[in-house]
Design a protein around this motif. Sequence first.
Motif, PDB file in Angstrom:
ATOM      1  N   ILE A 134       0.860  -1.189   0.000  1.00 15.62           N
ATOM      2  CA  ILE A 134       0.000   0.000   0.000  1.00 15.62           C
ATOM      3  C   ILE A 134       0.894   1.236   0.000  1.00 15.62           C
ATOM      4  CG2 ILE A 134      -1.773   1.298   1.247  1.00 15.62           C
ATOM      5  CD1 ILE A 134      -2.667  -1.367   2.489  1.00 15.62           C
ATOM      6  N   LYS A 135       0.559   2.192  -0.880  1.00 15.62           N
ATOM      7  CA  LYS A 135       1.338   3.424  -0.966  1.00 15.62           C
ATOM      8  C   LYS A 135       0.415   4.628  -0.820  1.00 15.62           C
ATOM      9  CE  LYS A 135       4.724   1.252  -3.949  1.00 15.62           C
ATOM     10  NZ  LYS A 135       5.275   1.145  -5.282  1.00 15.62           N
ATOM     11  N   VAL A 136       0.868   5.587  -0.021  1.00 10.05           N
ATOM     12  CA  VAL A 136       0.177   6.862   0.123  1.00 10.05           C
ATOM     13  C   VAL A 136       1.000   7.886  -0.650  1.00 10.05           C
ATOM     14  CG1 VAL A 136      -0.597   8.638   1.733  1.00 10.05           C
ATOM     15  CG2 VAL A 136      -0.759   6.226   2.380  1.00 10.05           C
ATOM     16  N   LEU A 137       0.380   8.479  -1.668  1.00  5.88           N
ATOM     17  CA  LEU A 137       1.082   9.443  -2.510  1.00  5.88           C
ATOM     18  C   LEU A 137       0.679  10.857  -2.140  1.00  5.88           C
ATOM     19  CD1 LEU A 137       0.469   7.789  -6.016  1.00  5.88           C
ATOM     20  CD2 LEU A 137       2.217   7.221  -4.345  1.00  5.88           C
ATOM     21  N   MET A 174      -2.873  13.192 -10.666  1.00  5.71           N
ATOM     22  CA  MET A 174      -2.776  14.640 -10.830  1.00  5.71           C
ATOM     23  C   MET A 174      -3.269  15.388  -9.592  1.00  5.71           C
ATOM     24  SD  MET A 174      -1.455  15.268 -13.668  1.00  5.71           S
ATOM     25  CE  MET A 174      -0.920  14.264 -15.012  1.00  5.71           C
ATOM     26  N   SER A 175      -3.966  14.683  -8.719  1.00  5.50           N
ATOM     27  CA  SER A 175      -4.530  15.302  -7.520  1.00  5.50           C
ATOM     28  C   SER A 175      -4.202  14.432  -6.315  1.00  5.50           C
ATOM     29  CB  SER A 175      -6.045  15.447  -7.700  1.00  5.50           C
ATOM     30  OG  SER A 175      -6.618  16.076  -6.594  1.00  5.50           O
ATOM     31  N   THR A 176      -3.530  15.020  -5.335  1.00  2.00           N
ATOM     32  CA  THR A 176      -3.161  14.275  -4.131  1.00  2.00           C
ATOM     33  C   THR A 176      -4.052  14.698  -2.975  1.00  2.00           C
ATOM     34  OG1 THR A 176      -1.486  15.905  -3.527  1.00  2.00           O
ATOM     35  CG2 THR A 176      -0.759  14.012  -4.843  1.00  2.00           C
ATOM     36  N   PRO A 177      -4.143  13.902  -1.938  1.00  2.53           N
ATOM     37  CA  PRO A 177      -3.452  12.633  -1.739  1.00  2.53           C
ATOM     38  C   PRO A 177      -4.068  11.526  -2.584  1.00  2.53           C
ATOM     39  CG  PRO A 177      -4.956  12.995   0.078  1.00  2.53           C
ATOM     40  CD  PRO A 177      -5.017  14.231  -0.793  1.00  2.53           C
ATOM     41  N   ALA A 178      -3.298  10.455  -2.746  1.00  2.00           N
ATOM     42  CA  ALA A 178      -3.783   9.294  -3.492  1.00  2.00           C
ATOM     43  C   ALA A 178      -3.375   8.024  -2.753  1.00  2.00           C
ATOM     44  CB  ALA A 178      -3.206   9.286  -4.901  1.00  2.00           C
ATOM     45  N   GLU A 223      -0.098  -1.607  -6.524  1.00  2.00           N
ATOM     46  CA  GLU A 223       0.252  -0.869  -7.744  1.00  2.00           C
ATOM     47  C   GLU A 223      -0.958  -0.367  -8.542  1.00  2.00           C
ATOM     48  OE1 GLU A 223       3.422   0.209  -8.425  1.00  2.00           O
ATOM     49  OE2 GLU A 223       3.731  -0.621  -6.445  1.00  2.00           O
ATOM     50  N   LYS A 224      -2.145  -0.354  -7.937  1.00  2.00           N
ATOM     51  CA  LYS A 224      -3.333   0.181  -8.602  1.00  2.00           C
ATOM     52  C   LYS A 224      -3.848   1.378  -7.804  1.00  2.00           C
ATOM     53  CE  LYS A 224      -7.952  -0.896 -10.154  1.00  2.00           C
ATOM     54  NZ  LYS A 224      -9.189  -1.375  -9.608  1.00  2.00           N
ATOM     55  N   VAL A 225      -4.017   2.513  -8.471  1.00  2.00           N
ATOM     56  CA  VAL A 225      -4.562   3.705  -7.802  1.00  2.00           C
ATOM     57  C   VAL A 225      -6.035   3.457  -7.529  1.00  2.00           C
ATOM     58  CG1 VAL A 225      -5.000   6.175  -7.992  1.00  2.00           C
ATOM     59  CG2 VAL A 225      -2.916   5.215  -8.986  1.00  2.00           C
ATOM     60  N   VAL A 226      -6.422   3.517  -6.246  1.00  2.00           N
ATOM     61  CA  VAL A 226      -7.828   3.269  -5.887  1.00  2.00           C
ATOM     62  C   VAL A 226      -8.582   4.557  -5.583  1.00  2.00           C
ATOM     63  CG1 VAL A 226      -7.480   0.880  -5.141  1.00  2.00           C
ATOM     64  CG2 VAL A 226      -7.223   2.735  -3.486  1.00  2.00           C
ATOM     65  N   VAL A 227      -7.864   5.603  -5.205  1.00  2.71           N
ATOM     66  CA  VAL A 227      -8.515   6.890  -4.943  1.00  2.71           C
ATOM     67  C   VAL A 227      -7.466   7.994  -5.032  1.00  2.71           C
ATOM     68  CG1 VAL A 227      -8.243   6.829  -2.423  1.00  2.71           C
ATOM     69  CG2 VAL A 227     -10.123   8.118  -3.409  1.00  2.71           C
ATOM     70  N   SER A 228      -7.890   9.164  -5.539  1.00  3.54           N
ATOM     71  CA  SER A 228      -6.984  10.314  -5.551  1.00  3.54           C
ATOM     72  C   SER A 228      -7.802  11.588  -5.402  1.00  3.54           C
ATOM     73  CB  SER A 228      -6.142  10.362  -6.826  1.00  3.54           C
ATOM     74  OG  SER A 228      -6.932  10.688  -7.942  1.00  3.54           O
ATOM     75  N   GLY A 229      -7.175  12.582  -4.794  1.00  7.33           N
ATOM     76  CA  GLY A 229      -7.805  13.886  -4.648  1.00  7.33           C
ATOM     77  C   GLY A 229      -8.705  14.043  -3.448  1.00  7.33           C
ATOM     78  N   LYS A 230      -8.805  12.997  -2.611  1.00  5.32           N
ATOM     79  CA  LYS A 230      -9.612  13.109  -1.397  1.00  5.32           C
ATOM     80  C   LYS A 230      -9.113  12.128  -0.354  1.00  5.32           C
ATOM     81  CE  LYS A 230     -13.280   9.773  -2.067  1.00  5.32           C
ATOM     82  NZ  LYS A 230     -14.543   9.517  -1.459  1.00  5.32           N
ATOM     83  N   VAL A 231      -9.569  12.331   0.868  1.00  2.00           N
ATOM     84  CA  VAL A 231      -9.214  11.427   1.952  1.00  2.00           C
ATOM     85  C   VAL A 231     -10.430  10.554   2.244  1.00  2.00           C
ATOM     86  CG1 VAL A 231      -8.460  11.226   4.352  1.00  2.00           C
ATOM     87  CG2 VAL A 231      -7.603  13.099   2.937  1.00  2.00           C
ATOM     88  N   PRO A 232     -10.370   9.269   1.876  1.00  2.00           N
ATOM     89  CA  PRO A 232     -11.501   8.387   2.169  1.00  2.00           C
ATOM     90  C   PRO A 232     -11.559   8.056   3.655  1.00  2.00           C
ATOM     91  CG  PRO A 232      -9.716   7.163   1.167  1.00  2.00           C
ATOM     92  CD  PRO A 232      -9.303   8.605   1.163  1.00  2.00           C
ATOM     93  N   THR A 233     -12.727   7.586   4.106  1.00  3.43           N
ATOM     94  CA  THR A 233     -12.879   7.176   5.501  1.00  3.43           C
ATOM     95  C   THR A 233     -12.124   5.868   5.730  1.00  3.43           C
ATOM     96  OG1 THR A 233     -14.851   5.847   5.091  1.00  3.43           O
ATOM     97  CG2 THR A 233     -15.195   8.203   5.597  1.00  3.43           C
ATOM     98  N   VAL A 234     -11.943   5.523   6.991  1.00  7.61           N
ATOM     99  CA  VAL A 234     -11.291   4.259   7.331  1.00  7.61           C
ATOM    100  C   VAL A 234     -12.096   3.097   6.742  1.00  7.61           C
ATOM    101  CG1 VAL A 234     -10.650   2.717   9.224  1.00  7.61           C
ATOM    102  CG2 VAL A 234     -10.166   5.161   9.402  1.00  7.61           C
TER     103      VAL A 234
END
Length: 78
Positions: free
Chosen positions: A3-6, A48-52, A57-68
């Motif tokens: 898991i990576k936090v970008l 193009m929009s952080t955080p992600a 190796e698959k981007v699951v969300v970007s540009g917002k902070v999802p809930t736990v």
Amino acid sequence: MEIKVLGPGCKKCGTLAEATKKAVEELSIDANITKIDDMVQILSYGVMSTPALVINEKVVVSGKVPTVDEIKSFIQKA
């Protein structure tokens, strides 16, 4: 699981990292969580929009902070 936090190190990026850590703990899974703040690496994921959040190796969300709970759902689907 990888898991990576970008993100460049902003407050939202830190919040996402903490929420991700909590989700992993609540699911009791073995996961390696890495924070990536290098913009070249971030752009290599097409973000193009952080955080992600990147799971295996698959981007699951970007540009917002999802809930736990949302993060737990992403992890379970991965």
